[in-house]
Design an enzyme around this catalytic site. Structure first.
Site, short mmCIF file in Angstrom:
data_model
loop_
_atom_site.label_atom_id
_atom_site.label_comp_id
_atom_site.label_asym_id
_atom_site.label_seq_id
_atom_site.Cartn_x
_atom_site.Cartn_y
_atom_site.Cartn_z
N ASP A 1 0.77 -1.31 0.04
CA ASP A 1 0.00 0.06 -0.08
C ASP A 1 0.83 1.18 0.20
O ASP A 1 0.40 2.51 0.53
CB ASP A 1 -1.10 0.08 1.20
CG ASP A 1 -1.71 -1.21 1.39
OD1 ASP A 1 -2.47 -1.64 0.03
OD2 ASP A 1 -2.00 -1.88 2.52
N LYS B 1 2.66 1.90 -5.14
CA LYS B 1 3.24 1.51 -6.38
C LYS B 1 2.71 1.65 -7.62
O LYS B 1 3.39 1.96 -8.72
CB LYS B 1 3.87 0.06 -5.84
CG LYS B 1 4.63 -0.30 -4.88
CD LYS B 1 4.78 -1.85 -4.86
CE LYS B 1 3.76 -2.58 -4.29
NZ LYS B 1 3.19 -2.38 -2.93
N GLY C 1 -3.66 -4.89 -4.10
CA GLY C 1 -4.98 -3.84 -4.79
C GLY C 1 -3.94 -2.53 -5.37
O GLY C 1 -3.81 -1.83 -4.43
N HIS C 2 -3.51 -2.44 -6.57
CA HIS C 2 -2.73 -1.42 -7.02
C HIS C 2 -3.78 -0.33 -7.65
O HIS C 2 -4.72 -0.64 -8.69
CB HIS C 2 -1.81 -1.75 -8.08
CG HIS C 2 -0.76 -2.67 -7.62
ND1 HIS C 2 0.19 -3.42 -8.10
CD2 HIS C 2 -0.41 -2.87 -6.19
CE1 HIS C 2 0.99 -3.86 -7.25
NE2 HIS C 2 0.49 -3.92 -6.10
N GLN D 1 3.06 -6.21 -2.91
CA GLN D 1 3.39 -6.00 -1.29
C GLN D 1 4.47 -5.31 -1.05
O GLN D 1 5.00 -4.36 -1.80
CB GLN D 1 3.53 -7.49 -0.78
CG GLN D 1 1.98 -8.28 -0.59
CD GLN D 1 1.81 -8.86 -1.93
OE1 GLN D 1 2.52 -9.53 -2.57
NE2 GLN D 1 0.42 -8.97 -2.23
P1 IMP Z 1 -1.65 -13.13 2.24
O1 IMP Z 1 -0.54 -12.40 1.51
O2 IMP Z 1 -3.02 -13.11 1.85
O3 IMP Z 1 -0.98 -14.31 2.76
O4 IMP Z 1 -1.40 -12.40 3.83
C1 IMP Z 1 -0.33 -12.13 4.56
C2 IMP Z 1 0.25 -10.76 5.31
O5 IMP Z 1 0.08 -9.74 4.05
C3 IMP Z 1 -1.12 -9.98 5.90
O6 IMP Z 1 -0.91 -9.41 7.05
C4 IMP Z 1 -1.82 -9.09 4.66
O7 IMP Z 1 -2.46 -8.21 5.19
C5 IMP Z 1 -0.68 -8.84 3.97
N1 IMP Z 1 -0.73 -8.28 2.52
C6 IMP Z 1 -1.02 -9.27 1.56
N2 IMP Z 1 -0.72 -8.30 0.29
C7 IMP Z 1 -0.98 -7.24 0.87
C8 IMP Z 1 -1.20 -5.89 0.05
O8 IMP Z 1 -1.03 -5.82 -1.03
N3 IMP Z 1 -1.03 -4.73 0.80
C9 IMP Z 1 -0.79 -4.78 2.10
N4 IMP Z 1 -0.78 -5.68 2.91
C10 IMP Z 1 -0.66 -7.03 2.21
#
Ligand code: IMP
Length: 420
Positions: free
Chosen positions: A13, A16, A42-43, A223
């Site tokens: 977040d 990017k 979510g870009h 991420q």
């Molecule tokens: P997962 O990737 O769904 O397995 O989540 C693992 C951790 O990464 C959690 O704390 C999510 O909130 C965080 N996370 C995964 N993708 C994003 C992203 O695009 N933005 C912010 N946090 C993310």
């Protein structure tokens, strides 16, 4: 030979999507290739009043001549992809001959989503996005995952995997439910093939050929480094490498093609889900920052945790990623900020005066108020890395570009100052 990696430097977040969209437009980029993650991202890109939220499709898609690659390092949810593509079609964006998906990318199956949800209800929860991303990567590493190229001959493997996930599932299901899920899964597979097949190819060859023939390529991160499976705050991380190493493994390219690394970070930090957050704010101060920065998930609308910018982490992230330039986003959030703005350094907190004017219309470095320039210069000096892009509003072009020469004169020898 021209490849630029654009990576998140905290917990995702960071902005990017909009930085990539801007950079692609300004630098005649030919291809944007995403190397990791899935629909957990979510870009967001805002053009006038229209918001585009891309989850798996690379952030170059809004530029008509840019090829967009979903690399082998991704795990792809075909149904989420279908939704994204339908949205793009509705908005009149043609992607037909320029969306390319790696045949070696893995597929998120319905049982992965169920397993992720179950895990979030157990003692081992990490606050995941419940998109099945973790379990899909687990199957990949366990050598039982299903690659896109194997969708047409994976029925036995699906059966074995369903059995396995059922065994590890605390709420064991009955035989009849099992059979129902197996049928559902097999039916889904045909649909998945219909969605994916028009775009599937050997992206490793394609990206290497493009680079070899002089195309300009952006390697898109998802991420951020704090969520990296190796370098992040384990176990509160995502299940892939979001740092620079992921570019080579997730696209199959050698490191010499990475000529530039742009690290994206916000003027403050945010985190979704569980895990350590040293500079986190609570109470009214966190509410003010969350509201000023609209820090609610772009897909889920969940409130994000907010805190001051942690320069110690940013420094480490720049080291791991070999960041050569930085892009600072959301500087406008501190316009008319009444209290002091803080950043965490190895000497403790350093605080700054806010600025009392709207900076969203500024397009040149010298147009920024003195206090804002002081804040930016302090970060550059602390990290000894130039900040070459500064976003001052959500609009596509609300970005101040700083020439490297303009920055270099500015990189003074860093003199630590403790909080006054
Ligand atoms: P997962 O990737 O769904 O397995 O989540 C693992 C951790 O990464 C959690 O704390 C999510 O909130 C965080 N996370 C995964 N993708 C994003 C992203 O695009 N933005 C912010 N946090 C993310």
């Amino acid at each position: 030979m021209s490849g630029t990696a654009i990576l998140g430097n905290f917990c995702g977040d960071e902005g990017k999507g909009r930085i990539i969209d801007y950079y692609v437009g300004k630098n005649n980029i030919d291809m944007v290739a995403r190397f990791s993650g899935s629909g957990n991202a979510g870009h967001t890109i805002q053009i006038d009043d229209q918001k585009f939220i891309l989850r798996q499709v690379p952030s170059g898609i809004l530029h008509p001549n840019v090829n967009c690659v979903l690399g082998n390092g991704m795990v792809i949810d075909p149904l989420v992809l279908e939704e994204e593509l339908n949205n793009l079609t509705t908005l009149g964006i043609d992607f037909k001959d320029r969306l390319l998906i790696s045949k070696n990318a893995h597929v998120i199956m319905p049982y992965h989503i169920l397993a992720d949800k179950n895990n979030e209800e157990s003692d081992h929860r990490v606050g995941s996005t419940k998109r099945g991303v973790g379990p899909a990567y687990e199957d990949k590493i366990g050598r039982r995952g299903i690659r896109i190229s194997e969708l047409s001959r994976c029925h036995n493997q699906v059966f074995r995997n369903l059995n396995r996930w059922n065994i590890f599932n605390q709420n064991c299901i009955s035989d009849s439910v099992f059979e129902e899920r197996r049928k559902d899964c097999l039916n889904s597979i045909e649909r998945y093939q219909d969605i994916l097949n028009p775009f599937v190819c050997d992206t490793v060859q394609l990206v290497n050929d493009a680079l070899k023939h002089g195309s300009r390529v952006v390697f898109e991160g998802a991420q951020g480094s704090m969520l990296d499976i190796d370098h992040g705050t384990y176990p509160f991380v995502t299940s892939s490498n979001s740092t620079i190493g992921g570019v080579c493994t997730g696209l199959g390219i050698p490191p010499q093609y990475i000529n530039k690394v742009i690290g994206v970070f916000k003027a403050y930090d945010t985190r979704v889900g569980l895990g350590p957050f040293e500079t986190e704010l609570f109470g009214p101060e966190s509410d003010s920052l969350r509201n000023a920065g609209h820090e609610y998930g772009s897909v889920t609308a969940r409130p994000r945790r907010v805190g001051w910018l942690n320069l110690n982490w940013l420094k480490r992230s720049c080291m791991i990623n070999g960041v050569t330039e930085l892009a600072l986003t959301k500087l406008d959030v501190f316009s008319n900020w009444s209290s002091r703005i803080k950043v965490l350094t190895s000497y403790g907190y350093q605080s700054f005066n806010g600025w009392k004017s709207d900076i969203t219309k500024c397009r040149k470095w010298h147009e920024l108020p003195f206090e804002a320039r002081e804040f930016v210069s302090y970060i550059e000096n602390y990290l000894q890395i130039p900040i070459t892009m500064i976003s001052v509003g959500p609009e596509r072009n609300s970005i101040i570009e700083k020439e490297i020469s303009q920055v270099k004169g500015n990189l003074l020898k860093y003199i630590p100052r403790l909080e006054e």
